[in-house]
Design a protein around this motif. Structure first.
Motif, PDB file in Angstrom:
ATOM      1  N   ALA A   1      26.098  82.729  73.157  1.00 50.76           N
ATOM      2  CA  ALA A   1      27.535  82.927  73.600  1.00 50.76           C
ATOM      3  C   ALA A   1      28.230  83.653  72.341  1.00 50.76           C
ATOM      4  N   TRP A   2      29.250  84.424  72.537  1.00 51.63           N
ATOM      5  CA  TRP A   2      30.030  84.927  71.522  1.00 51.63           C
ATOM      6  C   TRP A   2      31.342  84.585  71.919  1.00 51.63           C
ATOM      7  N   LYS A   3      32.091  84.795  70.523  1.00 55.50           N
ATOM      8  CA  LYS A   3      33.502  84.323  70.535  1.00 55.50           C
ATOM      9  C   LYS A   3      34.487  85.345  71.142  1.00 55.50           C
TER      10      LYS A   3
ATOM     11  N   GLN B   1      30.619  79.665  78.400  1.00 55.44           N
ATOM     12  CA  GLN B   1      29.179  79.124  77.650  1.00 55.44           C
ATOM     13  C   GLN B   1      28.755  77.838  78.589  1.00 55.44           C
ATOM     14  N   LYS B   2      27.703  77.896  78.935  1.00 60.30           N
ATOM     15  CA  LYS B   2      26.983  76.698  79.200  1.00 60.30           C
ATOM     16  C   LYS B   2      26.153  76.120  78.216  1.00 60.30           C
ATOM     17  N   PRO B   3      25.732  74.652  78.315  1.00 58.47           N
ATOM     18  CA  PRO B   3      24.949  74.344  77.181  1.00 58.47           C
ATOM     19  C   PRO B   3      23.637  74.895  77.328  1.00 58.47           C
TER      20      PRO B   3
ATOM     21  N   ASN C   1      39.312  78.273  82.988  1.00 55.36           N
ATOM     22  CA  ASN C   1      38.435  77.381  82.242  1.00 55.36           C
ATOM     23  C   ASN C   1      37.515  78.282  81.457  1.00 55.36           C
ATOM     24  N   GLY C   2      37.967  79.147  80.671  1.00 57.68           N
ATOM     25  CA  GLY C   2      36.966  79.872  79.689  1.00 57.68           C
ATOM     26  C   GLY C   2      36.219  81.162  80.842  1.00 57.68           C
ATOM     27  N   ASP C   3      36.428  81.015  82.214  1.00 53.00           N
ATOM     28  CA  ASP C   3      35.761  82.372  82.848  1.00 53.00           C
ATOM     29  C   ASP C   3      36.993  83.215  82.973  1.00 53.00           C
TER      30      ASP C   3
ATOM     31  N   GLY D   1      37.399  81.631  74.806  1.00 53.51           N
ATOM     32  CA  GLY D   1      36.312  80.564  74.328  1.00 53.51           C
ATOM     33  C   GLY D   1      35.204  81.247  74.163  1.00 53.51           C
ATOM     34  N   MET D   2      34.184  80.443  73.765  1.00 51.92           N
ATOM     35  CA  MET D   2      32.822  80.961  73.671  1.00 51.92           C
ATOM     36  C   MET D   2      32.089  81.486  75.093  1.00 51.92           C
TER      37      MET D   2
END
Length: 464
Positions: free
Chosen positions: A191-193, A185-187, A137-139, A197-198
């Protein structure tokens, strides 16, 4: 030179990878606040290591990073209503002010994590390709179960550590010992590409990417506080050696804890001090003196009484230097007599004893002992009748040793012109028997922080 290597738990002869050159990586601060007295110890100790290696003739590349993106920074930036980048810029500038006051030299390179996102992503991809990292999940997490050499630095039983580890709410790692390489990224977060994901880098991966960029995949010395051994440095080894298949670092050096008034430093105990706090009360050179008065691997107890003692010791060094400088200014350039020749030989021996102490795992406590023994010799041997060569030899030996420790370099011994003018005016008043004016000028000189002493060679003035 012998160094206690945390990796092997013993003293080892220091042999650099490349003859005549040494690469050192020192963990730097997370720049969300002024750094505290506990941070100051590794900064001072490993600055001294660098100075000593240079004294021995090595070309040293010294890398100290800034962690400028992490949870603490995000939280503090929100509190101050600034961006994380602005917060980092502010506290990097403040770091240099305090480090300069402590006599800590600038590193060869001060890399910032946010300026090395490309290198960090590249390292994570290597680990992923080797089956040592997995994305959820992006991590992205390091898979400690897939890396069979985990636990090289730690002395505790790995199973005990595993039992104490946990998986936090929101984490999807497979094993409690696994650690984040990349965080989705959290709201509201910077963040970076990335291929996942971000997001932003985890803490541990930053140091591996930056150290290897500037020092190579294998380098000589990695250092930091004992609190970083696990998990930070253990994780650095795992991810670095997992990615390259090569030894990461040959020598690991860790300094001991600092207690405050006999207790562990903590905000809840109201004994948490930043260096900026201490600078309101003490000359920070006295703090450096205090830090070097104990062996770097030993715990050390910080207290106002100890800093006062360090200040007194430092004053003794300045007084010896200033007295010898005064003698030198009035000395004759004659051939050394037998007593002076013996003193000059003892000065060389003092430097040899100093070097022997430093060669024994950076034993600054014994090195200071060699300095003070030399100072006692200077004070008892050098007089107004001594020749220039002997006095200069004593000063040179003192300068070499204190230079390695980063001492006696913040006050240059120069007396301001207005003070010298008052000393001259006082001499004229004494000659004219105007003792009231003479006393007034002496009091004024004293009030400005200088001590005036009348000697057969004329008036001698020094800082109080």
């Amino acid at each position: 030179m012998k160094i206690f290597n945390t990796l092997t738990h013993q003293k080892e002869e220091f042999v650099p990878i490349h003859p005549g050159e040494v690469g050192i990586y020192a963990c730097g601060p997370t720049v969300y606040n002024y750094f505290h007295i506990g941070n100051a110890r590794p900064f001072i100790v490993f600055d001294t290591l660098r100075r000593y290696l240079e004294h021995k003739g090595y070309k040293v590349t010294f890398v100290q990073n800034f962690t400028d993106i992490d949870d603490k920074m995000i939280k503090r930036a929100a509190e101050e209503n600034v961006s994380v980048a602005e917060l980092g810029d502010k506290y990097i500038e403040e770091y240099f002010k305090d480090a300069d006051a402590l006599g800590v030299r600038r590193a060869s390179v001060h890399p910032r994590a946010t300026k090395h996102i490309g290198e960090i992503i590249g390292l994570i991809k290597k680990l992923e390709n080797k089956g040592l990292a997995y994305a959820v999940n992006g991590d992205v997490y390091f898979d400690t179960q897939a890396y069979h050499h985990y636990g090289q630095l730690i002395t505790q039983n790995l199973e005990d550590l595993e039992a104490g580890a946990r998986i936090s709410v929101g984490e999807a790692k497979r094993h409690p010992m696994d650690f984040a390489l990349w965080k989705a990224q959290k709201p509201g977060e910077p963040a970076w590409k990335s291929p996942w994901g971000m997001g932003r880098p985890g803490w541990h991966i930053e140091c591996s990417a930056m150290s290897m960029k500037y020092l190579g995949e294998t380098f000589d010395i990695h250092c930091g506080g004992v609190d970083l051994i696990f998990p930070h440095h253990e994780n650095e080894i795992a991810q670095s050696e997992g990615a390259t298949g090569k030894p990461f670092v040959h020598y690991w050096m860790h300094n001991g804890h600092i207690n405050v008034d006999g207790e562990k430093m903590s905000k809840s105990k109201n004994n948490f001090f930043t260096v900026r706090d201490i600078a309101q009360e003490f000359d920070l050179e006295a703090v450096r003196m205090f830090m070097l008065s104990a062996h770097y691997r030993s715990p050390i107890n910080f207290s106002r009484e100890m800093i006062e003692q360090a200040k007194s010791s430092l004053d003794r060094l300045y007084t010896a230097r200033d007295n010898a400088t005064f003698l030198l200014d009035h000395a004759q350039d004659t051939q050394p007599n037998a007593q002076e020749t013996e003193f000059m030989d003892r000065a060389d021996e003092a430097v040899r004893r100093f070097d022997a102490a430093m060669d024994d795992d950076l034993n600054t406590a014994d090195a200071l002992g060699a300095i003070f023994e030399h100072v006692r010799d200077m004070n008892t041997t050098l007089t107004s009748a001594s020749g220039k060569q002997a006095i200069q030899k004593g000063l040179d030996a003192l300068g070499v040793m204190t230079g390695v420790l980063g001492l006696l370099n913040r006050r240059d011994g120069q007396i301001p012109e207005e003070i010298l003018a008052m000393v001259e005016a006082r001499q004229a008043a004494r000659k004219a028997k105007d003792f009231k004016e003479s006393d007034r000028l002496r009091d004024e000189i004293t009030a400005r922080g200088f001590i005036l002493e009348d000697t057969p060679k004329g008036p001698k003035v020094r800082r109080a």
